[in-house]
Scaffold this motif. Structure first.
Motif, PDB file in Angstrom:
ATOM      1  N   VAL A 297     -11.380   1.464  -7.781  1.00  0.00           N
ATOM      2  CA  VAL A 297     -11.372   2.351  -6.455  1.00  0.00           C
ATOM      3  C   VAL A 297     -11.900   1.587  -5.836  1.00  0.00           C
ATOM      4  N   TRP A 298     -11.295   1.938  -4.140  1.00  0.00           N
ATOM      5  CA  TRP A 298     -11.761   0.913  -2.854  1.00  0.00           C
ATOM      6  C   TRP A 298     -12.591   2.293  -2.001  1.00  0.00           C
ATOM      7  N   LEU A 299     -13.765   2.214  -1.443  1.00  0.00           N
ATOM      8  CA  LEU A 299     -13.964   3.164  -0.340  1.00  0.00           C
ATOM      9  C   LEU A 299     -14.411   2.679   0.845  1.00  0.00           C
ATOM     10  N   ALA A 300     -14.118   3.015   1.821  1.00  0.00           N
ATOM     11  CA  ALA A 300     -14.377   2.130   3.264  1.00  0.00           C
ATOM     12  C   ALA A 300     -15.342   2.103   3.884  1.00  0.00           C
TER      13      ALA A 300
ATOM     14  N   VAL B 186      -5.134   9.647  -3.486  1.00  0.00           N
ATOM     15  CA  VAL B 186      -5.597   8.421  -2.653  1.00  0.00           C
ATOM     16  C   VAL B 186      -4.444   7.488  -3.018  1.00  0.00           C
ATOM     17  N   PRO B 187      -3.905   6.538  -1.963  1.00  0.00           N
ATOM     18  CA  PRO B 187      -2.834   5.738  -1.562  1.00  0.00           C
ATOM     19  C   PRO B 187      -3.380   4.332  -3.139  1.00  0.00           C
TER      20      PRO B 187
ATOM     21  N   ALA C 283      -9.902   5.315   1.350  1.00  0.00           N
ATOM     22  CA  ALA C 283      -9.945   4.856  -0.296  1.00  0.00           C
ATOM     23  C   ALA C 283      -8.965   4.253   0.095  1.00  0.00           C
ATOM     24  N   LEU C 284      -8.536   3.838  -1.380  1.00  0.00           N
ATOM     25  CA  LEU C 284      -7.464   3.068  -1.847  1.00  0.00           C
ATOM     26  C   LEU C 284      -7.502   3.586  -3.853  1.00  0.00           C
ATOM     27  N   VAL C 285      -7.266   3.067  -5.237  1.00  0.00           N
ATOM     28  CA  VAL C 285      -6.937   2.923  -5.686  1.00  0.00           C
ATOM     29  C   VAL C 285      -6.245   1.298  -6.219  1.00  0.00           C
ATOM     30  N   ALA C 286      -6.330   0.922  -7.898  1.00  0.00           N
ATOM     31  CA  ALA C 286      -6.043  -0.469  -7.927  1.00  0.00           C
ATOM     32  C   ALA C 286      -5.796  -0.189  -9.010  1.00  0.00           C
TER      33      ALA C 286
ATOM     34  N   LEU D 125       0.947  -1.127   0.067  1.00  0.00           N
ATOM     35  CA  LEU D 125       0.007   0.036  -0.100  1.00  0.00           C
ATOM     36  C   LEU D 125       1.225   1.369   0.052  1.00  0.00           C
ATOM     37  N   PHE D 126       1.106   2.103  -1.053  1.00  0.00           N
ATOM     38  CA  PHE D 126       1.578   3.252  -0.906  1.00  0.00           C
ATOM     39  C   PHE D 126       1.170   4.707  -1.774  1.00  0.00           C
ATOM     40  N   GLU D 127       1.654   5.500  -1.398  1.00  0.00           N
ATOM     41  CA  GLU D 127       1.103   6.746  -2.176  1.00  0.00           C
ATOM     42  C   GLU D 127       1.732   7.086  -3.162  1.00  0.00           C
ATOM     43  N   GLY D 128       1.219   7.001  -4.371  1.00  0.00           N
ATOM     44  CA  GLY D 128       1.344   7.192  -5.677  1.00  0.00           C
ATOM     45  C   GLY D 128       1.217   8.257  -6.597  1.00  0.00           C
TER      46      GLY D 128
END
Length: 177
Positions: free
Chosen positions: A174-177, A93-94, A129-132, A86-89
């Motif tokens: 995208v993923w949202l908590a 959002v990470p 939130a995270l992206v992939a 998991l990282f900031e890019g």
């Protein structure tokens, strides 16, 4: 008072997500030196040699835990079977990314590790939130992301794959908590 930050450890039914250690490097090198794995990642070279694994372990040890956390996916019976990070890019959002050794594909380990990492990211890392992204020619990774609650954004980006030595279409999620 001295505060020593320890690397996070996340446990699931079959797996432990933990920081990679120097003794993991031979196993990481053996699993990662597979073109079919490397070509589905942005950053993994191929061939993936022992020095690449050693460099990876050192790079993870130097991460700023406020901006990045990388875990070895450690199976209770066989040891390391992959990596998740998991990282900031480049996004606001990470981002998350992962790979699993070929002999462990199709057993739900990527989904189990990703689910655990998302719970950790939400509760401990305080991310909402995270992206992939997954390369368009890797629909299995898209299914893993969908099972973990990621949704397609409708955006496809061109992303460099070091192992391919070429750009590849990347379907963003995208993923949202």
């Amino acid at each position: 008072m001295c505060v020593i930050e320890t690397s996070p450890v996340v446990e699931t039914r079959r797996l432990v997500l933990r920081a990679p250690a120097p003794q993991d490097a031979p196993r990481i090198a053996a699993l990662a030196n597979d073109l079919d794995i490397a070509r589905m990642t942005k950053r993994m070279p191929h061939p993936f040699r022992m020095r690449d694994a050693d460099d990876f372990v050192l790079q993870v040890a130097s991460q700023d835990p406020a901006r990045a956390n990388t875990f070895v996916i450690d199976h209770e019976d066989v040891g390391p079977i992959g990596v998740i990070g998991l990282f900031e890019g480049e996004d606001r959002v990470p981002e998350t990314g992962y790979w699993i050794g070929r002999e462990y594909w199709g057993r739900g380990f990527a989904t189990e590790a990703l689910d655990a990492a998302l719970v950790w990211a939400s509760r401990k890392w305080k991310r909402r939130a995270l992206v992939a992204g997954h390369f368009a020619d890797n629909p299995a990774s898209g299914r893993v992301l969908e099972k973990a609650g990621f949704l397609y954004t409708g955006e496809t980006r061109r992303a460099w794959s070091q192992a391919r030595r070429a750009q590849a279409d990347t379907r963003m999620m995208v993923w949202l908590a």
